[in-house]
Motif scaffolding. Structure first.
Motif, PDB file in Angstrom:
ATOM      1  N   PHE A  12      -9.024  -0.582  -3.326  1.00  0.00           N
ATOM      2  CA  PHE A  12      -9.413   0.042  -4.575  1.00  0.00           C
ATOM      3  C   PHE A  12      -8.067   0.616  -5.219  1.00  0.00           C
ATOM      4  O   PHE A  12      -7.745   1.653  -5.242  1.00  0.00           O
ATOM      5  CB  PHE A  12     -10.419   1.261  -4.070  1.00  0.00           C
ATOM      6  CG  PHE A  12     -11.354   1.729  -5.287  1.00  0.00           C
ATOM      7  CD1 PHE A  12     -12.170   0.858  -5.932  1.00  0.00           C
ATOM      8  CD2 PHE A  12     -11.264   2.838  -5.736  1.00  0.00           C
ATOM      9  CE1 PHE A  12     -12.795   1.262  -6.946  1.00  0.00           C
ATOM     10  CE2 PHE A  12     -12.044   3.541  -6.699  1.00  0.00           C
ATOM     11  CZ  PHE A  12     -12.948   2.779  -7.369  1.00  0.00           C
ATOM     12  N   ILE A  13      -7.486  -0.319  -6.332  1.00  0.00           N
ATOM     13  CA  ILE A  13      -6.438  -0.113  -6.975  1.00  0.00           C
ATOM     14  C   ILE A  13      -6.342  -0.716  -8.267  1.00  0.00           C
ATOM     15  O   ILE A  13      -7.209  -1.693  -8.557  1.00  0.00           O
ATOM     16  CB  ILE A  13      -5.351  -0.459  -6.224  1.00  0.00           C
ATOM     17  CG1 ILE A  13      -3.999  -0.132  -6.699  1.00  0.00           C
ATOM     18  CG2 ILE A  13      -5.146  -1.932  -5.921  1.00  0.00           C
ATOM     19  CD1 ILE A  13      -2.605  -0.494  -6.115  1.00  0.00           C
ATOM     20  N   ASN A  14      -5.815   0.175  -9.613  1.00  0.00           N
ATOM     21  CA  ASN A  14      -5.831  -0.838 -10.613  1.00  0.00           C
ATOM     22  C   ASN A  14      -4.930  -2.043 -10.765  1.00  0.00           C
ATOM     23  O   ASN A  14      -4.098  -2.080  -9.856  1.00  0.00           O
ATOM     24  CB  ASN A  14      -5.527   0.320 -11.724  1.00  0.00           C
ATOM     25  CG  ASN A  14      -6.668   1.276 -12.138  1.00  0.00           C
ATOM     26  OD1 ASN A  14      -7.834   0.895 -12.092  1.00  0.00           O
ATOM     27  ND2 ASN A  14      -6.297   2.463 -12.525  1.00  0.00           N
ATOM     28  N   TYR A  15      -5.136  -2.512 -11.659  1.00  0.00           N
ATOM     29  CA  TYR A  15      -4.369  -3.757 -12.015  1.00  0.00           C
ATOM     30  C   TYR A  15      -2.642  -3.899 -11.807  1.00  0.00           C
ATOM     31  O   TYR A  15      -2.116  -4.502 -11.252  1.00  0.00           O
ATOM     32  CB  TYR A  15      -5.001  -4.720 -13.021  1.00  0.00           C
ATOM     33  CG  TYR A  15      -4.346  -6.081 -13.319  1.00  0.00           C
ATOM     34  CD1 TYR A  15      -4.639  -7.221 -12.640  1.00  0.00           C
ATOM     35  CD2 TYR A  15      -3.250  -6.237 -14.173  1.00  0.00           C
ATOM     36  CE1 TYR A  15      -4.172  -8.313 -12.979  1.00  0.00           C
ATOM     37  CE2 TYR A  15      -2.660  -7.272 -14.523  1.00  0.00           C
ATOM     38  CZ  TYR A  15      -3.055  -8.450 -13.869  1.00  0.00           C
ATOM     39  OH  TYR A  15      -2.596  -9.930 -14.189  1.00  0.00           O
ATOM     40  N   GLU A  16      -2.412  -3.061 -12.810  1.00  0.00           N
ATOM     41  CA  GLU A  16      -0.983  -2.651 -12.927  1.00  0.00           C
ATOM     42  C   GLU A  16      -0.307  -2.142 -11.665  1.00  0.00           C
ATOM     43  O   GLU A  16       0.608  -3.202 -11.162  1.00  0.00           O
ATOM     44  CB  GLU A  16      -0.844  -1.847 -14.104  1.00  0.00           C
ATOM     45  CG  GLU A  16       0.892  -1.763 -14.478  1.00  0.00           C
ATOM     46  CD  GLU A  16       1.210  -0.811 -15.431  1.00  0.00           C
ATOM     47  OE1 GLU A  16       2.529  -0.694 -15.760  1.00  0.00           O
ATOM     48  OE2 GLU A  16       0.133  -0.354 -16.280  1.00  0.00           O
ATOM     49  N   PRO A  17      -0.748  -1.403 -10.934  1.00  0.00           N
ATOM     50  CA  PRO A  17      -0.028  -0.824  -9.751  1.00  0.00           C
ATOM     51  C   PRO A  17       0.022  -2.084  -8.943  1.00  0.00           C
ATOM     52  O   PRO A  17       0.960  -2.476  -7.899  1.00  0.00           O
ATOM     53  CB  PRO A  17      -0.640   0.307  -9.534  1.00  0.00           C
ATOM     54  CG  PRO A  17      -1.766   0.605 -10.152  1.00  0.00           C
ATOM     55  CD  PRO A  17      -1.660  -0.144 -11.383  1.00  0.00           C
ATOM     56  N   LEU A  18      -1.437  -2.684  -8.625  1.00  0.00           N
ATOM     57  CA  LEU A  18      -1.409  -3.917  -7.648  1.00  0.00           C
ATOM     58  C   LEU A  18      -0.338  -4.854  -7.957  1.00  0.00           C
ATOM     59  O   LEU A  18       0.304  -5.479  -6.898  1.00  0.00           O
ATOM     60  CB  LEU A  18      -2.774  -4.628  -7.550  1.00  0.00           C
ATOM     61  CG  LEU A  18      -3.168  -5.535  -6.420  1.00  0.00           C
ATOM     62  CD1 LEU A  18      -2.849  -5.337  -5.265  1.00  0.00           C
ATOM     63  CD2 LEU A  18      -4.579  -6.144  -7.226  1.00  0.00           C
ATOM     64  N   LEU A  19      -0.124  -5.204  -9.251  1.00  0.00           N
ATOM     65  CA  LEU A  19       0.627  -6.477  -9.707  1.00  0.00           C
ATOM     66  C   LEU A  19       2.068  -5.933  -9.233  1.00  0.00           C
ATOM     67  O   LEU A  19       2.805  -6.822  -8.897  1.00  0.00           O
ATOM     68  CB  LEU A  19       0.406  -6.581 -10.960  1.00  0.00           C
ATOM     69  CG  LEU A  19       1.033  -7.839 -11.631  1.00  0.00           C
ATOM     70  CD1 LEU A  19       0.134  -8.929 -10.889  1.00  0.00           C
ATOM     71  CD2 LEU A  19       0.797  -7.965 -13.081  1.00  0.00           C
ATOM     72  N   LYS A  20       2.533  -4.643  -9.444  1.00  0.00           N
ATOM     73  CA  LYS A  20       3.868  -4.190  -9.180  1.00  0.00           C
ATOM     74  C   LYS A  20       4.114  -4.217  -7.595  1.00  0.00           C
ATOM     75  O   LYS A  20       5.226  -4.324  -7.181  1.00  0.00           O
ATOM     76  CB  LYS A  20       3.986  -2.819  -9.720  1.00  0.00           C
ATOM     77  CG  LYS A  20       5.636  -2.174  -9.364  1.00  0.00           C
ATOM     78  CD  LYS A  20       5.440  -0.754 -10.149  1.00  0.00           C
ATOM     79  CE  LYS A  20       6.972  -0.154  -9.717  1.00  0.00           C
ATOM     80  NZ  LYS A  20       7.805  -0.559 -10.797  1.00  0.00           N
ATOM     81  N   ILE A  21       3.210  -3.909  -6.701  1.00  0.00           N
ATOM     82  CA  ILE A  21       3.408  -3.884  -5.334  1.00  0.00           C
ATOM     83  C   ILE A  21       3.431  -5.110  -4.551  1.00  0.00           C
ATOM     84  O   ILE A  21       3.958  -5.414  -3.515  1.00  0.00           O
ATOM     85  CB  ILE A  21       2.729  -2.949  -4.847  1.00  0.00           C
ATOM     86  CG1 ILE A  21       3.274  -2.218  -3.469  1.00  0.00           C
ATOM     87  CG2 ILE A  21       1.283  -3.180  -4.455  1.00  0.00           C
ATOM     88  CD1 ILE A  21       2.601  -1.119  -2.841  1.00  0.00           C
ATOM     89  N   PRO A  67      -3.449   3.293   2.492  1.00  0.00           N
ATOM     90  CA  PRO A  67      -2.042   3.202   1.983  1.00  0.00           C
ATOM     91  C   PRO A  67      -1.847   2.977   0.500  1.00  0.00           C
ATOM     92  O   PRO A  67      -0.934   3.337   0.188  1.00  0.00           O
ATOM     93  CB  PRO A  67      -1.650   1.973   2.839  1.00  0.00           C
ATOM     94  CG  PRO A  67      -2.665   0.992   2.859  1.00  0.00           C
ATOM     95  CD  PRO A  67      -4.070   1.939   3.150  1.00  0.00           C
ATOM     96  N   LEU A  68      -2.793   2.794  -0.106  1.00  0.00           N
ATOM     97  CA  LEU A  68      -2.798   2.635  -1.737  1.00  0.00           C
ATOM     98  C   LEU A  68      -2.669   3.913  -2.306  1.00  0.00           C
ATOM     99  O   LEU A  68      -1.904   3.930  -3.400  1.00  0.00           O
ATOM    100  CB  LEU A  68      -3.618   1.650  -2.247  1.00  0.00           C
ATOM    101  CG  LEU A  68      -3.641   0.239  -1.817  1.00  0.00           C
ATOM    102  CD1 LEU A  68      -4.832  -0.625  -2.532  1.00  0.00           C
ATOM    103  CD2 LEU A  68      -2.423  -0.379  -2.237  1.00  0.00           C
TER     104      LEU A  68
END
Length: 332
Positions: free
Chosen positions: A161-170, A133-134
């Motif tokens: 497996f995702i970068n920090y900024e998009p993870l923090l946003k979602i 889903p990421l």
């Protein structure tokens, strides 16, 4: 299509885009797609090819995700698309995760219709699952925001497996995750998944601060089943929180991997190791009621009995606490 989030144009003359969604950070030339096959460079802009494209959907028991400590017993609307930022040799859903959008039959389901579908089916949550889903990021984010406005929960079943900024946003819009920790060795991720371990560990560390978290580890004979590796993984998880539920899952031959199925004894040995440090340890892909029952992490009272995906509440109160000692065990 929808313009993607998290990318930059690194060479305007040659038309090269760097995708910043996941740690692969693909360099994508004009009219090409990234590793996940879901994001395409069109005229120096990056677009999601899978926004609102549904390859699979249905009402599933939440235990199937697997989530055992988050609203146990509910049926949840589950949505999936195509593509993945890993290419695991043992993938169970490879027909969609390793597919191109043009090769798979998909349906359109807007965020608004997804929320409406959940409400019509009396689903208290939407699970984004089946494929990764990421890489469906823009759709999941838009749908999750709308779901929140309609008092629905959001669940991610992900490789993390995702970068920090998009993870923090979602993360503020996510209520529960099951993260697939495939191994505690980077060499395993590189050889069998075409990925890396450290970003997954970072996702786990950050996610536990925002929402309910459970972890799945698929045990594959001879590859990630050593007592040393399992102990290291368990020690690390317990250092974050001994109450994080851990699901050891039995491997069966699939896709490109023909190793024999995991011996049942290996799963029980892994559980014995984990139970020394973690309060909640389960065994998946086997039909063992005792190995999938929930006992209070404090007083060890049997609280939830599971037969397949059917549950019987034997000792939880309406707040998810043990009726015997008052320990908080599940989210309700």
């Amino acid at each position: 299509m929808k313009e993607a989030l998290f990318y930059e144009l690194v060479d305007q003359e040659k038309g090269v885009i760097k995708c910043l969604l996941c740690p692969k950070e693909c360099l994508i030339k004009k009219d090409q797609v990234g590793f996940c096959r879901a994001r395409k460079n069109i005229n120096n802009k990056l677009y999601s090819l899978i926004y609102s494209k549904i390859s699979s959907y249905g009402m599933d028991p939440i235990e199937k995700k697997p989530l055992y400590h988050f609203y146990p017993g509910i049926m949840v609307l589950s949505l999936g698309t195509i593509g993945c930022n890993f290419s695991c040799d043992f993938c169970q859903n490879w027909t969609i995760s390793q597919a191109n959008i043009k090769d798979v039959s998909v349906e359109e389901l807007s965020p608004e219709k997804a929320v409406q579908l959940a409400l019509q089916n009396n689903s208290p949550a939407i699970a984004y699952t089946y494929s990764e889903p990421l890489i469906w990021y823009e759709y999941v984010l838009d749908t999750a925001k709308l779901a929140k406005k309609n008092n629905l929960k959001n669940i991610l079943v992900t490789n993390g497996f995702i970068n920090y900024e998009p993870l923090l946003k979602i993360l503020p819009f996510i209520d529960a995750l099951n993260i697939d920790l495939k191994s505690f060795r980077n060499s395993f991720y590189q050889k069998y998944c075409q990925g890396k371990l450290s970003p997954v560990l970072r996702t786990i560390e950050l996610s536990k601060e925002y929402c309910h978290l459970e972890i799945t580890n698929l045990i594959i004979p001879g590859l990630n089943d050593s007592e040393e590796e399992i102990k290291e993984m368990v020690d690390w998880i317990s250092s974050l929180n001994e109450e994080i539920p851990l699901h050891f899952s039995r491997y069966f031959p699939c896709y490109k991997m023909n190793i024999s199925a995991t011996p049942i004894s290996t799963l029980y040995k892994a559980r014995d190791i984990a139970q020394k440090k973690l309060k909640y340890v389960y065994l998946g892909n086997i039909w063992d009621e005792e190995a999938n029952a929930t006992y209070c992490g404090n007083c060890k009272t049997l609280l939830i009995k599971r037969t397949g995906y059917n549950i019987i509440n034997l000792g939880l109160d309406e707040d998810g606490k043990c009726r015997h000692c008052g320990e908080k065990v599940v989210h309700l």
